[in-house]
Scaffold this active site. Sequence first.
Site, PDB file in Angstrom:
ATOM      1  N   LYS A 157       0.863  -1.192   0.000  1.00 15.02           N
ATOM      2  CA  LYS A 157       0.000   0.000   0.000  1.00 15.02           C
ATOM      3  C   LYS A 157       0.900   1.244   0.000  1.00 15.02           C
ATOM      4  CE  LYS A 157      -4.300   1.470   2.182  1.00 15.02           C
ATOM      5  NZ  LYS A 157      -5.017   1.828   0.968  1.00 15.02           N
TER       6      LYS A 157
HETATM    7  N1  PMP Z   1      -7.933  -1.815  -2.890  1.00 15.27           N
HETATM    8  C1  PMP Z   1      -7.304  -0.639  -2.866  1.00 15.27           C
HETATM    9  C2  PMP Z   1      -6.527  -0.206  -4.042  1.00 15.27           C
HETATM   10  C3  PMP Z   1      -7.397   0.179  -1.713  1.00 15.27           C
HETATM   11  O1  PMP Z   1      -6.776   1.362  -1.676  1.00 15.27           O
HETATM   12  C4  PMP Z   1      -8.184  -0.242  -0.626  1.00 15.27           C
HETATM   13  C5  PMP Z   1      -8.322   0.630   0.586  1.00 15.27           C
HETATM   14  N2  PMP Z   1      -7.311   0.393   1.512  1.00 15.27           N
HETATM   15  C6  PMP Z   1      -8.814  -1.489  -0.712  1.00 15.27           C
HETATM   16  C7  PMP Z   1      -8.669  -2.252  -1.851  1.00 15.27           C
HETATM   17  C8  PMP Z   1      -9.600  -2.015   0.452  1.00 15.27           C
HETATM   18  O2  PMP Z   1      -8.700  -2.402   1.458  1.00 15.27           O
HETATM   19  P1  PMP Z   1      -9.158  -2.466   2.967  1.00 15.27           P
HETATM   20  O3  PMP Z   1     -10.388  -3.280   2.995  1.00 15.27           O
HETATM   21  O4  PMP Z   1      -8.033  -3.134   3.669  1.00 15.27           O
HETATM   22  O5  PMP Z   1      -9.390  -1.070   3.411  1.00 15.27           O
END
Ligand code: PMP
Length: 307
Positions: A157
Amino acid sequence: MDSDNRKIWLNGQFVLVKDAKINVLAPTSQFGANVFEGIRGYWDEEQGQLYLFRLKDHYKRLFQSIKLFRMGMPYTAEECEEYCKEIIRVNKYREDIAVRQTVFVEGFGSWYSKEPVGMFIAPIAKKRKEVPLTRGVRGCVSSWERISDSSMSPKAKVGANYINSRMAQLEALDGGYDSAIFMNRQGKIAEGPGSCIFIVRDGVLVTPPITASILESITRDTILTLVKEVLHLPIEIRDIDRTELYICDEAFLCGSAAEVTPILVIDAYLVGDGTVGGITRKIHQTYLDAALGRIGIGDGWLTPVYG
Ligand code: PMP
């Protein structure tokens, strides 16, 4: 709390947002050399408690991003958890919140610098989507391909990854849609620009695998657990073809920020009858129940901030 009086945790200090400074020449400022997490906290009025949702899992993923990105890290996950709770208490939040937790490359280095590393934790007020869900979004399949594990892995991320999201999302917005939906290099459905995707076909919930160029979403994992253990609906984790989006019965995006966001139109095709579907509603309600500790599931999913 107005934003002028809000404090963030920055390198061990509690500072007002307006006083928080980062070097303009730092690799984080110039190249997006940072990794981050978006964490939600839900206020439980009855218990007078604020619960951070899956905090440990967010720090686990943050440390995976740090490892993949080959950064230094001066703090342990346990220390980060304490700092996170502390800065929320300093701000006296007694409402739903979203926390931006970022680790960044500071100093005067270049795009390949590993250090020095800084960190901030910034909680802001952010309301939940209320039950029942009534509104949804219009999505379009992007002409931009999702970044892949062989170039910039969506598993990390990293701030700079969001330039790919930005290209797709601005294309979607300029085209009159609310959200982009990415396909991957294999031409299969991947995810949204900041969320994962599920569809429902004939009562079966379908979502792409973690090898489909997606972030290993914590919300996706939560939903899969809830659907398996609470709702007892059939699940398929498999590649999704583009045309399945046009003939599915329900579709939704999910994420810590997006929670459960129904998609009602995709590329001008109505999804189902164009209204929020029953399974999507049920999943959203169960998700909130889990985030507020109202169903006994998910060991260690809730971290109380107060008391
Ligand atoms: N995909 C992307 C590209 C994201 O930025 C996010 C947000 N964090 C998600 C999926 C969803 O991830 P999460 O459920 O861990 O927030």
